[in-house]
Enzyme design. Structure first.
Site, PDB file in Angstrom:
ATOM      1  N   VAL A  99     -23.754  56.929  33.041  1.00 21.43           N
ATOM      2  CA  VAL A  99     -23.594  55.826  33.806  1.00 21.43           C
ATOM      3  C   VAL A  99     -22.018  56.209  34.685  1.00 21.43           C
ATOM      4  O   VAL A  99     -21.015  56.594  33.881  1.00 21.43           O
ATOM      5  CB  VAL A  99     -23.468  54.664  33.169  1.00 21.43           C
ATOM      6  CG1 VAL A  99     -23.304  53.432  34.501  1.00 21.43           C
ATOM      7  CG2 VAL A  99     -24.829  54.230  32.618  1.00 21.43           C
ATOM      8  N   CYS A 100     -21.820  56.085  35.967  1.00 16.42           N
ATOM      9  CA  CYS A 100     -20.362  55.947  36.498  1.00 16.42           C
ATOM     10  C   CYS A 100     -20.657  54.664  37.513  1.00 16.42           C
ATOM     11  O   CYS A 100     -21.812  54.149  37.576  1.00 16.42           O
ATOM     12  CB  CYS A 100     -20.223  57.243  37.016  1.00 16.42           C
ATOM     13  SG  CYS A 100     -20.973  57.831  38.315  1.00 16.42           S
ATOM     14  N   GLU A 101     -19.894  54.883  38.744  1.00 11.08           N
ATOM     15  CA  GLU A 101     -20.001  54.178  39.688  1.00 11.08           C
ATOM     16  C   GLU A 101     -21.088  54.306  40.577  1.00 11.08           C
ATOM     17  O   GLU A 101     -21.788  53.452  41.033  1.00 11.08           O
ATOM     18  CB  GLU A 101     -18.626  54.200  40.507  1.00 11.08           C
ATOM     19  CG  GLU A 101     -18.319  52.911  41.237  1.00 11.08           C
ATOM     20  CD  GLU A 101     -18.117  51.761  40.431  1.00 11.08           C
ATOM     21  OE1 GLU A 101     -18.465  50.636  40.843  1.00 11.08           O
ATOM     22  OE2 GLU A 101     -17.477  51.732  39.368  1.00 11.08           O
ATOM     23  N   VAL A 128     -23.369  51.949  38.296  1.00 12.51           N
ATOM     24  CA  VAL A 128     -23.165  50.407  38.057  1.00 12.51           C
ATOM     25  C   VAL A 128     -23.653  49.736  39.311  1.00 12.51           C
ATOM     26  O   VAL A 128     -24.370  48.651  39.010  1.00 12.51           O
ATOM     27  CB  VAL A 128     -21.855  50.320  37.686  1.00 12.51           C
ATOM     28  CG1 VAL A 128     -21.579  48.864  37.619  1.00 12.51           C
ATOM     29  CG2 VAL A 128     -21.491  50.982  36.459  1.00 12.51           C
TER      30      VAL A 128
END
Length: 143
Positions: A99-101, A128
């Site tokens: 997961v990242c932005e 996210v």
């Protein structure tokens, strides 16, 4: 057919541009095919967590992680992934959902982990932002 060859001969810059564009399209499609099945939505990620005990790995930097992260996610910034990937060894048999932005950094991280022999690596498409859009919770608490 002769007209096409004559056009190509009279417009070499245009033909080089066409070749470059076609090359980029082919490259993007090959990348997409290489990662087929590895990108999953937020809802697919929750299903994978519930059915196969998947582990969320947040690869954002400290500041982003502290603003809000997925509950039960492990924090392993992309910049430290090479040095700290051994921390994920105990989860080698479980699916890892990165997961990242937005999904870009986690895509790079998933490639790195696959090179290290992790087979069940997935990228949360949209990161996210997609998680929030699916109205799934974030937390600011550390585990």
């Amino acid at each position: 057919m002769q007209e096409y060859l004559e056009f190509a001969a009279n417009n070499p810059m245009l033909m080089m541009g066409l070749g470059a564009v076609l090359g980029m399209i082919i490259w993007v499609e090959l990348q997409r095919l290489r990662n087929a099945g590895r990108n999953i939505s937020a809802l697919e990620a929750t299903r994978l967590q519930n059915s196969e005990d998947a582990v969320f790995v947040d690869v954002r930097d400290d500041k982003e992680y502290k603003r809000g992260h997925l509950p039960s996610s492990r924090h392993l910034p992309l910049s430290q992934l090479d040095k700290r990937s051994h921390e994920l060894e105990k989860f080698r048999q479980r699916p890892l959902i990165l997961v990242c932005e937005t999904g870009a950094r986690s895509q790079r991280a998933s490639v790195q982990l696959r090179k290290k022999g992790f087979e069940k690596v997935y990228n949360l498409t949209g990161g996210v932002g997609a998680w929030e859009k699916a109205q799934l919770p974030l937390t600011t608490r550390d585990k």
